[in-house]
Design a protein around this motif. Structure first.
Motif, PDB file in Angstrom:
ATOM      1  N   TRP A  67       0.838  -1.198   0.000  1.00 16.88           N
ATOM      2  CA  TRP A  67       0.000   0.000   0.000  1.00 16.88           C
ATOM      3  C   TRP A  67       0.876   1.252   0.000  1.00 16.88           C
ATOM      4  CZ3 TRP A  67      -0.741   3.474   4.290  1.00 16.88           C
ATOM      5  CH2 TRP A  67      -1.715   4.448   4.062  1.00 16.88           C
ATOM      6  N   LEU A  68       1.903   1.258   0.855  1.00 19.35           N
ATOM      7  CA  LEU A  68       2.817   2.397   0.919  1.00 19.35           C
ATOM      8  C   LEU A  68       3.500   2.638  -0.431  1.00 19.35           C
ATOM      9  CD1 LEU A  68       4.245   4.561   2.645  1.00 19.35           C
ATOM     10  CD2 LEU A  68       5.950   2.811   3.220  1.00 19.35           C
ATOM     11  N   ALA A  69       3.807   1.577  -1.144  1.00 13.37           N
ATOM     12  CA  ALA A  69       4.462   1.700  -2.449  1.00 13.37           C
ATOM     13  C   ALA A  69       3.572   2.396  -3.482  1.00 13.37           C
ATOM     14  CB  ALA A  69       4.891   0.326  -2.959  1.00 13.37           C
ATOM     15  N   LEU A  86       3.969   8.307   6.958  1.00 10.49           N
ATOM     16  CA  LEU A  86       3.320   7.117   6.395  1.00 10.49           C
ATOM     17  C   LEU A  86       4.223   5.903   6.558  1.00 10.49           C
ATOM     18  CD1 LEU A  86       1.651   8.317   3.072  1.00 10.49           C
ATOM     19  CD2 LEU A  86       0.515   7.209   4.995  1.00 10.49           C
ATOM     20  N   GLU A  87       5.510   6.083   6.299  1.00 13.01           N
ATOM     21  CA  GLU A  87       6.466   4.988   6.467  1.00 13.01           C
ATOM     22  C   GLU A  87       6.512   4.536   7.923  1.00 13.01           C
ATOM     23  OE1 GLU A  87      10.078   6.609   4.826  1.00 13.01           O
ATOM     24  OE2 GLU A  87       9.279   6.526   2.781  1.00 13.01           O
ATOM     25  N   THR A  88       6.489   5.482   8.860  1.00 18.36           N
ATOM     26  CA  THR A  88       6.481   5.147  10.287  1.00 18.36           C
ATOM     27  C   THR A  88       5.215   4.379  10.643  1.00 18.36           C
ATOM     28  OG1 THR A  88       7.810   7.091  10.800  1.00 18.36           O
ATOM     29  CG2 THR A  88       6.556   6.122  12.623  1.00 18.36           C
ATOM     30  N   ARG A  89       4.072   4.823  10.135  1.00 15.19           N
ATOM     31  CA  ARG A  89       2.798   4.144  10.392  1.00 15.19           C
ATOM     32  C   ARG A  89       2.864   2.693   9.912  1.00 15.19           C
ATOM     33  NH1 ARG A  89      -2.144   5.933  11.573  1.00 15.19           N
ATOM     34  NH2 ARG A  89      -1.526   8.093  11.264  1.00 15.19           N
ATOM     35  N   VAL A  90       3.400   2.477   8.729  1.00 17.91           N
ATOM     36  CA  VAL A  90       3.498   1.122   8.168  1.00 17.91           C
ATOM     37  C   VAL A  90       4.461   0.264   8.991  1.00 17.91           C
ATOM     38  CG1 VAL A  90       4.300  -0.182   6.147  1.00 17.91           C
ATOM     39  CG2 VAL A  90       2.728   1.744   5.858  1.00 17.91           C
ATOM     40  N   ARG A  91       5.577   0.834   9.423  1.00 16.05           N
ATOM     41  CA  ARG A  91       6.515   0.081  10.269  1.00 16.05           C
ATOM     42  C   ARG A  91       5.848  -0.342  11.584  1.00 16.05           C
ATOM     43  NH1 ARG A  91      10.332   3.874   8.887  1.00 16.05           N
ATOM     44  NH2 ARG A  91      10.245   4.848  10.952  1.00 16.05           N
ATOM     45  N   ARG A  92       5.081   0.563  12.176  1.00 22.39           N
ATOM     46  CA  ARG A  92       4.377   0.231  13.422  1.00 22.39           C
ATOM     47  C   ARG A  92       3.372  -0.898  13.192  1.00 22.39           C
ATOM     48  NH1 ARG A  92       2.745   6.030  14.918  1.00 22.39           N
ATOM     49  NH2 ARG A  92       4.739   6.904  15.518  1.00 22.39           N
ATOM     50  N   LEU A  93       2.629  -0.808  12.085  1.00 22.38           N
ATOM     51  CA  LEU A  93       1.639  -1.841  11.781  1.00 22.38           C
ATOM     52  C   LEU A  93       2.292  -3.203  11.541  1.00 22.38           C
ATOM     53  CD1 LEU A  93      -0.758   0.227   9.522  1.00 22.38           C
ATOM     54  CD2 LEU A  93      -1.348  -0.835  11.710  1.00 22.38           C
ATOM     55  N   ALA A  94       3.537  -3.195  11.074  1.00 23.15           N
ATOM     56  CA  ALA A  94       4.254  -4.446  10.816  1.00 23.15           C
ATOM     57  C   ALA A  94       4.823  -5.056  12.093  1.00 23.15           C
ATOM     58  CB  ALA A  94       5.383  -4.200   9.814  1.00 23.15           C
ATOM     59  N   SER A  95       4.920  -4.279  13.144  1.00 23.86           N
ATOM     60  CA  SER A  95       5.520  -4.755  14.387  1.00 23.86           C
ATOM     61  C   SER A  95       4.609  -5.780  15.065  1.00 23.86           C
ATOM     62  CB  SER A  95       5.767  -3.588  15.344  1.00 23.86           C
ATOM     63  OG  SER A  95       6.147  -4.071  16.603  1.00 23.86           O
ATOM     64  N   PRO A  96       5.182  -6.883  15.539  1.00 24.55           N
ATOM     65  CA  PRO A  96       4.360  -7.869  16.258  1.00 24.55           C
ATOM     66  C   PRO A  96       3.954  -7.374  17.650  1.00 24.55           C
ATOM     67  CG  PRO A  96       6.654  -8.554  16.230  1.00 24.55           C
ATOM     68  CD  PRO A  96       6.561  -7.315  15.372  1.00 24.55           C
ATOM     69  N   ARG A  97       4.550  -6.270  18.114  1.00 22.40           N
ATOM     70  CA  ARG A  97       4.273  -5.773  19.465  1.00 22.40           C
ATOM     71  C   ARG A  97       3.421  -4.505  19.462  1.00 22.40           C
ATOM     72  NH1 ARG A  97      10.192  -6.797  20.361  1.00 22.40           N
ATOM     73  NH2 ARG A  97      10.324  -4.606  19.911  1.00 22.40           N
ATOM     74  N   ILE A  98       2.674  -4.264  18.423  1.00 24.39           N
ATOM     75  CA  ILE A  98       1.835  -3.069  18.380  1.00 24.39           C
ATOM     76  C   ILE A  98       0.582  -3.327  19.232  1.00 24.39           C
ATOM     77  CG2 ILE A  98       0.818  -3.745  16.172  1.00 24.39           C
ATOM     78  CD1 ILE A  98       0.474  -0.736  15.564  1.00 24.39           C
ATOM     79  N   TYR A  99       0.584  -2.757  20.438  1.00 18.07           N
ATOM     80  CA  TYR A  99      -0.487  -3.005  21.397  1.00 18.07           C
ATOM     81  C   TYR A  99      -1.858  -2.629  20.832  1.00 18.07           C
ATOM     82  CZ  TYR A  99      -3.592  -2.578  25.345  1.00 18.07           C
ATOM     83  OH  TYR A  99      -4.672  -2.687  26.178  1.00 18.07           O
ATOM     84  N   SER A 100      -1.919  -1.525  20.112  1.00 21.65           N
ATOM     85  CA  SER A 100      -3.214  -1.062  19.596  1.00 21.65           C
ATOM     86  C   SER A 100      -3.777  -2.000  18.530  1.00 21.65           C
ATOM     87  CB  SER A 100      -3.083   0.348  19.029  1.00 21.65           C
ATOM     88  OG  SER A 100      -2.163   0.363  17.977  1.00 21.65           O
ATOM     89  N   GLN A 101      -2.994  -2.992  18.122  1.00 20.52           N
ATOM     90  CA  GLN A 101      -3.472  -3.971  17.153  1.00 20.52           C
ATOM     91  C   GLN A 101      -3.303  -5.399  17.678  1.00 20.52           C
ATOM     92  OE1 GLN A 101      -4.927  -3.688  13.652  1.00 20.52           O
ATOM     93  NE2 GLN A 101      -5.626  -2.232  15.192  1.00 20.52           N
TER      94      GLN A 101
END
Length: 174
Positions: free
Chosen positions: A44-46, A79-94
């Motif tokens: 999506w970022l691409a 946007l890149e930071t948002r995508v990196r956070r979403l990719a993290s296995p430790r994103i509490y909000s997800q």
């Protein structure tokens, strides 16, 4: 000499010669929605240009993201930071991850130039997480650019119907 021009044009990719008409824009928006629903955030970022921005205003008629706060206002770096956070296995909000379903409809071209257009569409996004469901709906404006890599998003503005209502944090892009 004339034949060389014709054969050169024939070798161009279809994306370079096809105009950005309503059908092609709608196909692109449906593809974007599918990437988001499938949590393919890197892909999506691409879709965004290097200088792109993504904006979700907090006021119905907000003209400028710099005059007041916004629900979301991300430049390409954010946007890149948002995508990196979403990719993290430790994103509490997800935790657990949201499941989403998006619908795109009523696609129209508002403004068109040779290699770019502004597209208006209606959307509905359902998000399910932790036994709760949220619904977001409204109007989206995309500035789509024709590039050598294909169609890209120069900017995206998401006008939520209930933008001025209390909304818990939006983590997954709309």
């Amino acid at each position: 000499m004339q034949e060389a021009k014709i054969s050169s044009a024939a070798k161009r990719s279809p994306a370079a010669v096809e105009p950005l008409d309503v059908a092609r824009c709608e196909q692109f928006l449906v593809h974007e929605a599918r990437l988001l629903d499938d949590a393919r955030f890197d892909e999506w970022l691409a879709l965004f240009t290097a200088d792109a921005w993504y904006w979700v205003p907090i006021e119905a008629e907000q003209k400028n993201p710099h005059e007041t706060v916004s629900l979301i206002y991300d430049d390409r770096r954010l946007l890149e930071t948002r995508v990196r956070r979403l990719a993290s296995p430790r994103i509490y909000s997800q935790e657990p991850r949201s499941r989403t379903s998006r619908m795109v409809a009523n696609v129209t071209i508002e403004e068109a130039e040779a290699a770019a257009c502004t597209v208006r569409s209606k959307f509905l996004t359902l998000e399910y997480r932790r036994e709760g469901q949220r619904m977001f709906g409204g109007t989206v404006f995309h500035r789509l650019m024709q590039t050598e890599e294909g169609v890209r998003i120069a900017w995206k503005r998401v006008n939520l119907v209930n933008c001025d209502a209390p909304i818990d944090g939006i983590v997954v892009p709309l």
